[in-house]
Design a protein around this motif. Structure first.
Motif, short mmCIF file in Angstrom:
data_model
loop_
_atom_site.label_atom_id
_atom_site.label_comp_id
_atom_site.label_asym_id
_atom_site.label_seq_id
_atom_site.Cartn_x
_atom_site.Cartn_y
_atom_site.Cartn_z
N MET A 106 -1.73 2.21 -5.07
CA MET A 106 -1.12 3.54 -5.01
C MET A 106 -2.25 4.52 -4.82
O MET A 106 -3.09 4.66 -5.70
CB MET A 106 -0.40 3.86 -6.32
CG MET A 106 1.09 3.69 -6.27
SD MET A 106 1.77 4.23 -7.82
CE MET A 106 3.26 4.96 -7.22
N MET A 107 -2.29 5.17 -3.68
CA MET A 107 -3.39 6.08 -3.40
C MET A 107 -2.87 7.50 -3.26
O MET A 107 -1.98 7.76 -2.46
CB MET A 107 -4.12 5.65 -2.13
CG MET A 107 -5.36 6.48 -1.86
SD MET A 107 -6.20 6.05 -0.32
CE MET A 107 -7.09 4.59 -0.80
N VAL A 108 -3.44 8.40 -4.06
CA VAL A 108 -3.08 9.80 -3.96
C VAL A 108 -3.90 10.43 -2.85
O VAL A 108 -5.10 10.21 -2.77
CB VAL A 108 -3.36 10.55 -5.28
CG1 VAL A 108 -3.06 12.03 -5.13
CG2 VAL A 108 -2.54 9.96 -6.41
N ALA A 109 -3.26 11.18 -1.98
CA ALA A 109 -4.01 11.86 -0.93
C ALA A 109 -3.31 13.15 -0.57
O ALA A 109 -2.10 13.27 -0.67
CB ALA A 109 -4.13 10.97 0.29
N HIS A 110 -4.11 14.13 -0.19
CA HIS A 110 -3.53 15.38 0.29
C HIS A 110 -3.11 15.24 1.75
O HIS A 110 -2.09 15.72 2.18
CB HIS A 110 -4.54 16.51 0.17
CG HIS A 110 -4.49 17.16 -1.15
ND1 HIS A 110 -5.58 17.30 -1.97
CD2 HIS A 110 -3.46 17.70 -1.82
CE1 HIS A 110 -5.21 17.88 -3.08
NE2 HIS A 110 -3.93 18.13 -3.01
N ASP A 111 -4.01 14.58 2.47
CA ASP A 111 -3.76 14.40 3.88
C ASP A 111 -3.35 12.95 4.08
O ASP A 111 -4.09 12.03 3.75
CB ASP A 111 -5.06 14.70 4.65
CG ASP A 111 -4.88 14.48 6.14
OD1 ASP A 111 -3.71 14.34 6.57
OD2 ASP A 111 -5.89 14.45 6.86
N MET A 112 -2.15 12.75 4.60
CA MET A 112 -1.69 11.37 4.69
C MET A 112 -2.22 10.66 5.93
O MET A 112 -2.08 9.46 6.07
CB MET A 112 -0.17 11.33 4.67
CG MET A 112 0.48 11.86 5.92
SD MET A 112 2.25 11.93 5.71
CE MET A 112 2.48 13.63 5.27
N PHE A 152 0.86 -1.18 0.00
CA PHE A 152 0.00 0.00 0.00
C PHE A 152 0.89 1.24 0.00
O PHE A 152 1.64 1.47 0.95
CB PHE A 152 -0.91 0.00 1.23
CG PHE A 152 -2.03 1.00 1.15
CD1 PHE A 152 -1.77 2.36 1.16
CD2 PHE A 152 -3.36 0.57 1.05
CE1 PHE A 152 -2.80 3.28 1.08
CE2 PHE A 152 -4.39 1.49 0.97
CZ PHE A 152 -4.11 2.85 0.98
N ILE A 153 0.81 2.00 -1.07
CA ILE A 153 1.69 3.16 -1.19
C ILE A 153 0.86 4.43 -1.20
O ILE A 153 -0.13 4.54 -1.92
CB ILE A 153 2.50 3.08 -2.49
CG1 ILE A 153 3.41 1.85 -2.44
CG2 ILE A 153 3.33 4.35 -2.69
CD1 ILE A 153 4.28 1.70 -3.64
N GLY A 154 1.24 5.38 -0.38
CA GLY A 154 0.58 6.69 -0.40
C GLY A 154 1.38 7.63 -1.28
O GLY A 154 2.60 7.71 -1.17
N LEU A 155 0.68 8.30 -2.18
CA LEU A 155 1.34 9.27 -3.05
C LEU A 155 0.93 10.64 -2.56
O LEU A 155 -0.22 11.06 -2.72
CB LEU A 155 0.87 9.01 -4.49
CG LEU A 155 1.62 9.64 -5.65
CD1 LEU A 155 3.08 9.29 -5.60
CD2 LEU A 155 1.02 9.14 -6.95
N ILE A 156 1.86 11.33 -1.92
CA ILE A 156 1.52 12.55 -1.21
C ILE A 156 2.27 13.72 -1.83
O ILE A 156 3.39 13.54 -2.33
CB ILE A 156 1.92 12.45 0.28
CG1 ILE A 156 1.54 11.09 0.87
CG2 ILE A 156 1.33 13.59 1.10
CD1 ILE A 156 0.09 10.87 1.08
N GLY A 157 1.67 14.88 -1.81
CA GLY A 157 2.36 16.06 -2.30
C GLY A 157 1.39 17.22 -2.42
O GLY A 157 0.18 17.02 -2.44
N PRO A 158 1.92 18.43 -2.48
CA PRO A 158 1.04 19.60 -2.58
C PRO A 158 0.35 19.66 -3.94
O PRO A 158 0.70 18.93 -4.86
CB PRO A 158 2.00 20.78 -2.40
CG PRO A 158 3.33 20.26 -2.82
CD PRO A 158 3.34 18.81 -2.47
N ASN A 159 -0.62 20.55 -4.07
CA ASN A 159 -1.32 20.76 -5.35
C ASN A 159 -0.33 21.06 -6.45
O ASN A 159 0.60 21.82 -6.25
CB ASN A 159 -2.29 21.93 -5.26
CG ASN A 159 -3.55 21.56 -4.51
OD1 ASN A 159 -3.93 22.25 -3.58
ND2 ASN A 159 -4.18 20.49 -4.89
N GLY A 160 -0.56 20.46 -7.58
CA GLY A 160 0.29 20.77 -8.73
C GLY A 160 1.63 20.10 -8.68
O GLY A 160 2.50 20.40 -9.51
N ALA A 161 1.85 19.19 -7.72
CA ALA A 161 3.16 18.56 -7.61
C ALA A 161 3.39 17.58 -8.75
O ALA A 161 4.53 17.28 -9.10
CB ALA A 161 3.27 17.83 -6.27
#
Ligand SMILES: Nc1ncnc2c1ncn2[C@@H]1O[C@H](COP(=O)(O)OP(=O)(O)OP(=O)(O)O)[C@@H](O)[C@H]1O
Ligand SMILES: [Mg+2]
Lengths: 278, 299, 280
Positions: free
Chosen positions: C196-202, C36-45
């Motif tokens: 792979m899940m994209v999230a703003h808040d981890m 399970f991978i979290g893909l985290i980063g600010p807007n526009g990253a």
């Protein structure tokens, strides 16, 4: 009985043509309209037959089968909308394509001698609108529409409800969009001679929206939409024959009436559900 | 020299009373349509704007049936339909289909009215309603038509800020105490006034050209609301003038003496402007672009 | 987590440029089955951009994506995709199971023929995401969380090896967010699917996340949460001082000048001075 089914209703050759082509175009409209309603493309369905109308007016001007003009212009309109709509706002592009079509239509009407009477028939539909030759064209085009809608069914539904997923799964959503626009254009174009350019979109919106109130299953909703649409056209043809009023009026009024009825039915049903679940 | 001049402007253009009157009225109408159109585009209400004139046409054909001037029919039905669509739209929620259904029913009625008109009077009446002609415009109505247009502009000026705010973010507008429902209802009236005015010049079917075309051109050229308004009004006026001039000239074009319709020319010029604006390179407006779309950011 | 065997998905030196704008540079990630991978980063990253590259919808400027050793291709059934949200009118004639069914054969031509095994597959996927209860309700009337489950079921139906989710939590309240994360993690683990899940808040991902890919400034750091979400690491990534706070099992990244919460880029005041503000 004779007032409702006036003499000649089923025996006049032009009535036979009207019934045959009316049934076909109604069924096609119902099927295509199912997707029109799901995708919220009412404006396109409204605009394309009017653009087709310009083509018909042009065909009258140069003295060829109006059906060719109708289909050619509706196709051109669909392709323009598809092409220009990719970038930029959709409804704006539709509106402007419509304006281009209607502008040309106004010119063709003015230049040909059939300014009023001929135009009126094209705009609001008429019983004698379908000639033998046109009937054959209608049958051929309707058949193509059936096949294309059946072929497109899954990818179109997929792209309509979860566009990104469909794209990710390899559905060429751009091509599907364009193909669907073309189908709307062609399907409305063959509806024009019977129902008229201004009102043929009623058949693409009214019956499917009505069906959506009565069932949640996509397959049934489609079939139901086609059935309601055919019934609408039949009644409209009978009444149009009796009264000589424009077919488009009856089609629009009946579509609205069916929709209102279905709205009531589903409201009552939902009310019932709410009560029974208490 | 006078040869070229006559080529551009057929003789008697300004001497012709009807033409001059037409020019005045349509200038006013073009400005109103151009200004209102910018908001129509920002709000994404092209379909509704277009539907209003179609609905107005039903009123106009009804007015002919009753022997009244088409203008009253246009305006009353336009306002009524605006209220209807706004009310129905938020109840059914599916605005696109709601607009389509209302439109379809009303146009069915319009078809019937026009049918009765053509039975009663001469058949060209229906074509006038649908395709319009500014040259047959009744000068006695000029003050009224202009007054309605001005009223729409005044209302628009009053609504300006809440309208922009509620177009971009209805929730924020609501939070700030903007009566969003009322604002959109009033804007429907503004839109109705603009398109029904436009219908007098262009006919019901084509008044969308002046409403959408110039504004769509303008928002491609600039992203600032203020400049977009100026551009849009300018494009609308130029297209209208050019259209009237060409249409007047076209009496000398084949087929001689019949003339090409004004609505055709105005539509053509509007489209030319729009297409030209599409070719303006993206970069020159890329910097400005966001401000119209994201005028107000939700905090 | 102890990962055995070969990575199922490998991103190798991925760079994406639009014109002369560099969005992503030299991204390397190995994804193992069941991870399970979290893909985290600010807007526009560039998170969505990275997903598009993996899906084969966007060709990277350099680098390669391989799935089970072979280069990925657009439309592969092996990668499931869950979009953020669907927009459907409440009256759309489409039931939950119809939506899910599109995951089996939605990309094929023609009408679906009803048959036993198709129905069974759909029922099974609905059951896996706990959606049987509303399987026959019209999709347009379901809540955001319920729709999200259907979308997950849809993605499961092509038997993917990897599932990509682009901000599936952004429209959900905190409880539903945790629910969806758990659901995805459980289903994926039991089937050996990598996520792979994209999230703003981890934070909702913390209980299940094996690895985090943190993207900012076009670059990415990959590793276990404890190793990546640290002040030094993120400060290097951003190129300015960033602080990671841990408060009661929650991680808060604070950056720039005095942001209260979340991640704020340092604002460049000098740029605003004298700039004309568009008239409202
Ligand atoms: N087709 C394109 N042309 C030019 N730039 C693009 C294009 N698509 C994306 N970008 C840019 O690439 C950057 C990364 O976009 P992306 O959508 O991947 O961000 P994201 O991390 O998903 O952001 P968010 O959290 O807001 O969804 C953005 O700055 C965006 O402007
Ligand atoms: Mg994104």
């Amino acid at each position: 009985m004779t007032t409702l089914f006036a003499p000649g209703l089923f025996t006049q050759p032009f009535m036979l043509n009207a019934f045959l082509s009316g049934t076909l175009v109604a069924a096609v409209s119902g099927l295509v309209g199912f997707f029109v309603v799901i995708r919220g493309s009412a404006f396109v369905a409204h605009a394309l037959p009017r653009i087709g109308f310009a083509g018909a007016a042009g065909a009258v001007l140069v003295n060829i089968n109006p059906m060719f003009g109708l289909v050619a212009f509706a196709l051109a309109g669909a392709v323009t909308m598809g092409g220009l709509g990719k970038k930029g706002q959709h409804d704006v592009v539709i509106a402007l394509t419509l304006v281009a079509g209607l502008g040309t239509g106004a010119l063709f009407l003015k230049l040909s001698n059939t300014y009023a009477a001929g135009a009126y028939a094209l705009l609001f539909g008429q019983l004698v609108g379908v000639s033998r030759a046109q009937l054959y064209t209608t049958i051929a085009i309707a058949a193509v529409c059936f096949v294309v809608v059946a072929l497109l069914y899954r990818p179109l539904l997929f792209a309509s409800v979860t566009r990104e997923s469909a794209h990710a799964r390899g559905v060429r959503v751009g091509a599907v969009d364009l193909l669907f626009l073309v189908v709307i254009g062609v399907a409305t174009a063959i509806t024009v001679p019977v129902v008229g350019a201004l009102l043929s979109f009623s058949l693409m919106i009214g019956p499917p929206a009505t069906a959506a109130h009565l069932t949640h299953r996509p397959g049934r909703a489609m079939a139901l939409a086609a059935i309601i649409s055919v019934i609408t056209v039949w009644i409209a043809l009978v009444l149009g024959y009796d009264t000589a009023w424009p077919i488009g009026f009856f089609v629009a009024a009946l579509s609205a009436a069916f929709y209102g009825g279905a709205h009531l039915v589903s409201a009552v049903r939902r009310g019932g559900e709410a009560v029974s679940s208490l | 020299m006078s040869g070229t001049w006559h080529f551009i402007l057929a003789p008697g253009f300004f001497a012709n009373h009807e033409v001059v009157n037409a020019l005045w009225v349509s200038t006013a109408i073009a400005i109103v349509s151009g200004l209102v159109g910018v908001f129509v585009i920002v709000r994404g209400q092209s379909f509704a704007g277009h539907a209003l004139t179609d609905l107005g046409a039903t009123g106009a054909s009804g007015a002919v049936m009753l022997g009244a001037n088409v203008w009253y029919g246009f305006l009353s039905f336009g306002l009524l339909a605006g209220a209807g669509m706004e009310g129905l739209g938020s109840r059914i929620r599916n605005r696109d289909v709601a607009t389509g259904l209302v439109l379809s029913f009303a146009m069915g009625l319009g078809a019937l009215f026009l049918y009765i008109d053509t039975q009663q009077a001469n058949a060209t009446v229906s074509m006038l309603v649908l395709f319009g002609s500014v040259f047959v415009f009744n000068p006695a109505l000029t003050p009224l038509v202009i007054a309605v247009g001005m009223a729409a502009l005044v209302l628009l000026a009053i609504l300006y800020r809440p309208l922009l705010l509620s177009s971009v973010s209805p929730t924020l507008a609501e939070a700030r105490g903007v009566p969003v429902r009322w604002v959109s209802m009033l804007f429907m009236f503004v839109m109705a006034a603009a398109v029904e005015d436009g219908a007098l010049v262009l006919g019901a079917l084509l008044s969308t050209a002046l409403l959408i075309g110039p504004a769509a051109t303008a928002v491609r050229l600039t992203a600032r609301p203020g400049r977009a308004l100026v551009w849009s009004a300018a494009v609308a006026v130029i297209a209208t003038w050019a259209g009237i001039v060409c249409s007047y000239d076209s009496y000398y074009w084949p087929p001689y003496g019949r003339g090409w319709p004004v609505s055709f020319f105005i539509a053509v010029f509007v489209l030319l402007f729009y297409l030209a604006a599409r070719f303006v390179p993206e970069r020159s407006r890329a910097v400005e672009r966001p401000s119209l779309q994201q005028e107000v950011k939700v905090p | 987590m102890d990962v055995i065997g070969q990575p199922v998905l490998q991103l190798h030196q991925i760079s994406v440029r639009y014109g002369d704008r560099r969005i992503l540079e030299d991204i390397d990630v190995d994804v193992f089955p069941g991870e399970f991978i979290g893909l985290i980063g600010p807007n526009g990253a560039g998170k969505t951009t990275l997903l598009r590259v993996i899906l084969g919808m966007l060709a990277p400027s350099t680098g390669q994506v391989t799935l089970a050793g072979k280069p990925t291709r657009h439309g592969s059934q092996q990668i499931g995709y869950v979009p953020q949200k669907i927009h459907l009118e409440p009256d759309t004639p489409l039931r939950g199971r119809d939506l899910v069914g599109l995951g089996i054969d939605g990309h094929r031509w023609g009408m679906p023929l009803p048959n036993r095994s198709r129905r069974q597959k759909i029922d099974e996927a609905l059951c896996a995401v706990n959606a049987t209860r509303f399987a026959d309700a019209p999709v347009g009337r379901l809540s955001g969380g319920e729709q999200q489950r259907l979308l997950i079921a849809q993605a499961l139906l092509s038997d993917p090896k990897v599932m990509l989710l682009d901000e599936p939590l952004s429209n959900l309240d905190i409880r539903s967010a945790y629910e969806v994360v758990h659901l995805v993690s459980e289903v994926a683990k039991s089937r050996g699917i990598a996520v792979m899940m994209v999230a703003h808040d981890m934070n909702p991902l913390l209980p299940v996340m094996d690895k985090v890919v943190y993207i900012a400034n076009g670059k990415a750091v990959t590793g276990r949460v404890e190793d990546v979400i640290r002040s030094e690491v993120l400060s290097t990534l951003y190129g300015y001082e960033v602080e990671v706070l841990r408060v009661r099992n929650r991680i808060i990244v604070v950056g720039g000048e005095g942001g209260e919460y979340g991640l704020l880029e340092p604002s460049d005041r000098s740029r605003c001075a004298g700039e004309e503000v568009a008239a409202p």
